[in-house]
Scaffold this motif. Structure first.
Motif, PDB file in Angstrom:
ATOM      1  N   LEU A   1       6.902   0.983  -8.666  1.00 26.73           N
ATOM      2  CA  LEU A   1       6.275   2.256  -9.042  1.00 26.73           C
ATOM      3  C   LEU A   1       4.797   2.199  -8.686  1.00 26.73           C
ATOM      4  CD1 LEU A   1       6.571   4.929 -10.859  1.00 26.73           C
ATOM      5  CD2 LEU A   1       5.568   3.517 -12.635  1.00 26.73           C
ATOM      6  N   CYS A   2       4.341   3.253  -8.032  1.00 21.41           N
ATOM      7  CA  CYS A   2       2.910   3.345  -7.743  1.00 21.41           C
ATOM      8  C   CYS A   2       2.228   3.949  -8.968  1.00 21.41           C
ATOM      9  CB  CYS A   2       2.671   4.219  -6.517  1.00 21.41           C
ATOM     10  SG  CYS A   2       0.918   4.467  -6.212  1.00 21.41           S
ATOM     11  N   PRO A   3       1.210   3.293  -9.510  1.00 15.75           N
ATOM     12  CA  PRO A   3       0.606   3.793 -10.752  1.00 15.75           C
ATOM     13  C   PRO A   3      -0.198   5.074 -10.558  1.00 15.75           C
ATOM     14  CG  PRO A   3      -0.604   1.895  -9.944  1.00 15.75           C
ATOM     15  CD  PRO A   3       0.580   2.050  -9.049  1.00 15.75           C
ATOM     16  N   CYS A   4      -0.537   5.415  -9.321  1.00 20.49           N
ATOM     17  CA  CYS A   4      -1.433   6.573  -9.147  1.00 20.49           C
ATOM     18  C   CYS A   4      -0.722   7.893  -9.385  1.00 20.49           C
ATOM     19  CB  CYS A   4      -2.047   6.551  -7.756  1.00 20.49           C
ATOM     20  SG  CYS A   4      -3.256   5.243  -7.604  1.00 20.49           S
ATOM     21  N   HIS A   5       0.399   8.129  -8.708  1.00 19.47           N
ATOM     22  CA  HIS A   5       1.087   9.427  -8.870  1.00 19.47           C
ATOM     23  C   HIS A   5       2.589   9.221  -9.045  1.00 19.47           C
ATOM     24  CE1 HIS A   5      -2.450   9.925  -6.156  1.00 19.47           C
ATOM     25  NE2 HIS A   5      -2.802  10.695  -7.150  1.00 19.47           N
ATOM     26  N   GLN A   6       2.954   8.022  -9.443  1.00 19.59           N
ATOM     27  CA  GLN A   6       4.341   7.712  -9.829  1.00 19.59           C
ATOM     28  C   GLN A   6       5.344   7.768  -8.681  1.00 19.59           C
ATOM     29  OE1 GLN A   6       2.377   9.558 -12.295  1.00 19.59           O
ATOM     30  NE2 GLN A   6       2.075   7.428 -12.828  1.00 19.59           N
ATOM     31  N   SER A   7       4.927   7.610  -7.457  1.00 20.27           N
ATOM     32  CA  SER A   7       5.935   7.469  -6.400  1.00 20.27           C
ATOM     33  C   SER A   7       6.730   6.198  -6.678  1.00 20.27           C
ATOM     34  CB  SER A   7       5.272   7.352  -5.024  1.00 20.27           C
ATOM     35  OG  SER A   7       4.834   8.608  -4.610  1.00 20.27           O
ATOM     36  N   THR A   8       8.041   6.285  -6.489  1.00 20.46           N
ATOM     37  CA  THR A   8       8.911   5.154  -6.789  1.00 20.46           C
ATOM     38  C   THR A   8       9.714   4.816  -5.546  1.00 20.46           C
ATOM     39  OG1 THR A   8       9.052   6.028  -9.035  1.00 20.46           O
ATOM     40  CG2 THR A   8      10.625   4.326  -8.433  1.00 20.46           C
TER      41      THR A   8
ATOM     42  N   ILE B   1       0.852  -1.198   0.000  1.00 17.22           N
ATOM     43  CA  ILE B   1       0.000   0.000   0.000  1.00 17.22           C
ATOM     44  C   ILE B   1       0.883   1.242   0.000  1.00 17.22           C
ATOM     45  CG2 ILE B   1      -1.897   1.172   1.157  1.00 17.22           C
ATOM     46  CD1 ILE B   1      -2.473  -1.685   0.105  1.00 17.22           C
ATOM     47  N   CYS B   2       0.714   2.047  -1.028  1.00 19.55           N
ATOM     48  CA  CYS B   2       1.550   3.242  -1.197  1.00 19.55           C
ATOM     49  C   CYS B   2       1.378   4.176  -0.004  1.00 19.55           C
ATOM     50  CB  CYS B   2       1.161   3.954  -2.487  1.00 19.55           C
ATOM     51  SG  CYS B   2       2.155   5.397  -2.824  1.00 19.55           S
ATOM     52  N   THR B   3       2.485   4.764   0.439  1.00 19.24           N
ATOM     53  CA  THR B   3       2.422   5.665   1.598  1.00 19.24           C
ATOM     54  C   THR B   3       2.007   7.081   1.207  1.00 19.24           C
ATOM     55  OG1 THR B   3       4.785   6.062   1.338  1.00 19.24           O
ATOM     56  CG2 THR B   3       4.126   4.401   2.935  1.00 19.24           C
ATOM     57  N   HIS B   4       1.664   7.276  -0.059  1.00 22.50           N
ATOM     58  CA  HIS B   4       1.146   8.597  -0.440  1.00 22.50           C
ATOM     59  C   HIS B   4      -0.328   8.659  -0.072  1.00 22.50           C
ATOM     60  CE1 HIS B   4      -0.160  11.590  -3.710  1.00 22.50           C
ATOM     61  NE2 HIS B   4       0.174  12.235  -2.632  1.00 22.50           N
ATOM     62  N   VAL B   5      -1.209   8.147  -0.932  1.00 21.38           N
ATOM     63  CA  VAL B   5      -2.622   8.102  -0.538  1.00 21.38           C
ATOM     64  C   VAL B   5      -3.206   6.700  -0.640  1.00 21.38           C
ATOM     65  CG1 VAL B   5      -3.169  10.514  -0.915  1.00 21.38           C
ATOM     66  CG2 VAL B   5      -3.347   8.946  -2.812  1.00 21.38           C
ATOM     67  N   GLY B   6      -2.353   5.683  -0.638  1.00 20.69           N
ATOM     68  CA  GLY B   6      -2.851   4.336  -0.422  1.00 20.69           C
ATOM     69  C   GLY B   6      -3.191   3.495  -1.628  1.00 20.69           C
ATOM     70  N   CYS B   7      -2.712   3.829  -2.810  1.00 17.70           N
ATOM     71  CA  CYS B   7      -2.958   2.956  -3.968  1.00 17.70           C
ATOM     72  C   CYS B   7      -2.133   1.675  -3.829  1.00 17.70           C
ATOM     73  CB  CYS B   7      -2.549   3.650  -5.266  1.00 17.70           C
ATOM     74  SG  CYS B   7      -3.683   4.936  -5.780  1.00 17.70           S
ATOM     75  N   PRO B   8      -2.624   0.571  -4.398  1.00 17.84           N
ATOM     76  CA  PRO B   8      -1.795  -0.635  -4.394  1.00 17.84           C
ATOM     77  C   PRO B   8      -0.682  -0.525  -5.433  1.00 17.84           C
ATOM     78  CG  PRO B   8      -3.929  -1.079  -5.372  1.00 17.84           C
ATOM     79  CD  PRO B   8      -3.951   0.359  -4.964  1.00 17.84           C
TER      80      PRO B   8
ATOM     81  N   GLY C   1       8.644  11.047  -6.463  1.00 14.44           N
ATOM     82  CA  GLY C   1       7.194  11.150  -6.309  1.00 14.44           C
ATOM     83  C   GLY C   1       6.774  11.731  -4.980  1.00 14.44           C
ATOM     84  N   PRO C   2       5.459  11.836  -4.802  1.00 10.51           N
ATOM     85  CA  PRO C   2       4.933  12.556  -3.640  1.00 10.51           C
ATOM     86  C   PRO C   2       4.895  11.759  -2.337  1.00 10.51           C
ATOM     87  CG  PRO C   2       3.144  11.831  -5.041  1.00 10.51           C
ATOM     88  CD  PRO C   2       4.404  11.435  -5.746  1.00 10.51           C
ATOM     89  N   ALA C   3       5.140  10.455  -2.377  1.00  8.52           N
ATOM     90  CA  ALA C   3       5.089   9.688  -1.121  1.00  8.52           C
ATOM     91  C   ALA C   3       6.133  10.246  -0.156  1.00  8.52           C
ATOM     92  CB  ALA C   3       5.336   8.208  -1.392  1.00  8.52           C
TER      93      ALA C   3
HETATM   94  S1  FES Z   1      -0.908   6.868  -4.091  1.00 14.20           S
HETATM   95 FE1  FES Z   1       0.998   6.227  -4.700  1.00 14.20          FE
HETATM   96  S2  FES Z   1       1.931   7.939  -5.507  1.00 14.20           S
HETATM   97 FE2  FES Z   1       0.011   8.642  -4.895  1.00 14.20          FE
END
Ligand code: FES
Length: 354
Positions: free
Chosen positions: A298-305, A279-286, A317-319
């Motif tokens: 890579l998180c597909p939502c906002h490209q946090s890597t 679970i991404c530490t930005h806003v929680g996308c898988p 990325g924003p995480a």
């Molecule tokens: S939720 Fe993963 S980068 Fe935003």
């Protein structure tokens, strides 16, 4: 731009090939951005066949009627379906029946309005192309003076300045209206308190392959692949299945020992297999995209890597926080097991971490 043309000459003959005629304007030859003009207008079937136009009209009306029925379905679902009813919907599994019904009916309702409007515009509304020259946007001084005079006259006629009781109560009413939105903030609570600090992982829980539903052995996790796991005992028919899955979702990779940059990971890994929250530490996308040469996910939502070879450190990325790591080992039968729960809350980093 204008050009003189004799009344008896054909315009195209007179100007071509040295000049070009477009929308009545003549442009100099050699202009790389010359207006190519509009192609001849083609009539649609509905423009020349009344039966086709009637058929389009019925299609649009049908879409609007379906939208109405879907809206009625939305209201009926809201009233009739208990908020805690869980139902199995393929391929999503167990989900809230109310959320599903509301989402489907609202989606159908909006889609049909949009589809009806688009079909109407494409088949029945006029599709003649028109060319209009741009004019300055600023109004003339006379128009501005007229608007101001109209405004003053309207204010005087409304007696806004004279009837102070009405004016003050209106301001009060407008100021209070936003308060109704404030009460909706209640639905943001209650605070999760320490629920986010605990996931279904605990010492001795086997790692179950999320695809095969079989317990994972160390040799199942090969170099270069990304494996997803959930804790044993997570049942689909558990009413809290989705919440528990959202907190416990895990990804595993096997790294060559020499690739591991943060050597502290070795204590938490088994033979180079490292396990991190999915679970991404930005806003929680898988997270699901893995680059095996760099060990970046890579998180597909906002490209946090995140760099899995370096404690899942954020490299882009924003995480704002690395992915929490789960300490793993193997039991006496060779199956991968958790040695503890995560040491910190999983998911978005706006939950304060101790
Ligand atoms: S939720 Fe993963 S980068 Fe935003």
């Amino acid at each position: 731009m204008s050009s003189e043309t004799g009344p008896s000459k054909d315009v195209s003959e007179e100007h071509l090939p040295s000049e070009r005629v477009s929308h009545g304007a003549v442009e100099p030859a050699g202009d790389p951005f010359a207006d190519p003009g509009l192609p001849p207008h083609e009539h649609r079937r509905q423009d020349i066949d009344e039966r086709a136009a009637k058929s389009s009209e019925r299609t649009v009306a049908l879409l609007f009627v379906v939208s109405m029925l879907a809206t009625i379905g939305f209201i009926a679902s809201f009233v009739a379906i208990p908020v805690d009813r869980i139902t199995y919907i393929w391929p999503m599994g167990n989900i809230s029946a109310l959320n599903f019904a509301l989402g489907m009916t609202l989606g159908i309702s909006l889609f049909c309005i949009g589809a009806g409007a688009v079909h109407w515009a494409r088949t029945l509304m006029s599709d003649e192309e028109h060319v209009q020259e741009r004019h300055p946007i600023e109004a003339t001084p006379e128009t501005k003076a007229q608007v101001l005079s109209d405004f003053r006259m309207g204010a005087a006629e409304s007696q806004f300045g004279r009837r102070k009781l009405i004016r003050n109560t209106m301001f009060g009413a407008l100021a209070l209206v936003p308060l109704s939105g404030v009460v909706l903030l209640r639905d943001l609570g209650p605070l999760p308190e320490d629920k986010l600090r605990h996931t279904p992982w605990e010492k001795g829980k086997l790692l179950i392959n999320q695809n095969t539903h079989e317990p994972l052995r160390a040799e199942d996790v090969t170099v270069g692949s990304l494996t997803f796991a959930v804790p044993e005992g997570l049942e689909h028919d558990d009413p809290h299945y989705m919440e528990e899955l959202a907190k416990a979702a895990l990804m595993l990779v096997r790294l060559e020992p020499e690739d591991i940059k943060d050597k502290r990971e070795l204590d938490w890994s088994h033979e180079g297999i490292v396990a991190f929250s999915k679970i991404c530490t930005h806003v929680g996308c898988p997270i699901s995209l893995y680059e095996q040469q760099t060990h970046h996910v890579l998180c597909p939502c906002h490209q946090s890597t995140f760099d899995l070879s370096d404690g899942a450190r954020v490299i882009f990325g924003p995480a704002g926080h690395p992915l929490p790591q789960l300490r793993i080992g193997v039991n006496s039968e060779g199956y991968l097991e958790a040695l503890d729960d995560f040491k910190e809350p999983v998911g978005p980093s706006f939950w304060e971490r101790g």
